[in-house]
Design a protein around this motif. Structure first.
Motif, mmCIF file in Angstrom:
data_model
loop_
_atom_site.group_PDB
_atom_site.id
_atom_site.type_symbol
_atom_site.label_atom_id
_atom_site.label_comp_id
_atom_site.label_asym_id
_atom_site.label_seq_id
_atom_site.Cartn_x
_atom_site.Cartn_y
_atom_site.Cartn_z
ATOM 1 N N GLY A 175 1.000 -1.146 0.165
ATOM 2 C CA GLY A 175 0.167 -0.059 -0.033
ATOM 3 C C GLY A 175 0.730 1.172 -0.122
ATOM 4 O O GLY A 175 0.366 2.320 0.127
ATOM 5 N N LEU B 147 -1.704 4.342 0.264
ATOM 6 C CA LEU B 147 -3.017 4.032 -0.447
ATOM 7 C C LEU B 147 -4.021 4.000 0.890
ATOM 8 O O LEU B 147 -5.365 4.267 0.944
ATOM 9 C CB LEU B 147 -2.924 2.870 -1.125
ATOM 10 C CG LEU B 147 -2.388 2.606 -2.480
ATOM 11 C CD1 LEU B 147 -2.680 1.264 -3.157
ATOM 12 C CD2 LEU B 147 -3.179 3.796 -3.195
ATOM 13 N N ARG C 146 -4.547 7.486 2.351
ATOM 14 C CA ARG C 146 -4.915 8.152 1.330
ATOM 15 C C ARG C 146 -4.306 9.613 1.162
ATOM 16 O O ARG C 146 -4.721 10.798 1.196
ATOM 17 C CB ARG C 146 -6.587 8.589 1.066
ATOM 18 C CG ARG C 146 -7.307 7.369 0.957
ATOM 19 C CD ARG C 146 -8.873 7.598 0.808
ATOM 20 N NE ARG C 146 -9.303 6.439 -0.030
ATOM 21 C CZ ARG C 146 -9.850 6.945 -1.090
ATOM 22 N NH1 ARG C 146 -9.663 7.726 -1.760
ATOM 23 N NH2 ARG C 146 -10.497 5.932 -1.866
#
Length: 68
Positions: free
Chosen positions: A18, A39, A42
């Motif tokens: 991620g 990810l 965010r």
């Protein structure tokens, strides 16, 4: 008046499933920029590896060019 592109090199990759880490090198200056994208969170984090000299644009710090 549009600025001419500043030569750069980019390298990066996934540090885990991620997180993407990217290093941007401004080839005609001593400056490097690290970018980390998460990810899960965010988020995008940007930090200078070498702090820019002065407060001007990076294009003003590049190697001098001869007239073409």
């Amino acid at each position: 008046m549009a600025e001419k592109p500043l030569p750069t090199a980019v390298s990066g990759g996934w540090t885990d499933s991620g997180t993407l880490a990217v290093e941007v090198v401004f080839l005609e200056t001593p400056h490097r920029l690290a970018l980390t994208c998460s990810l899960a969170d965010r988020t995008l984090t940007a930090s200078w590896r070498t702090q820019p000299l002065g407060g001007g644009r990076l294009t003003s710090l590049r190697a001098p060019r001869g007239s073409a």
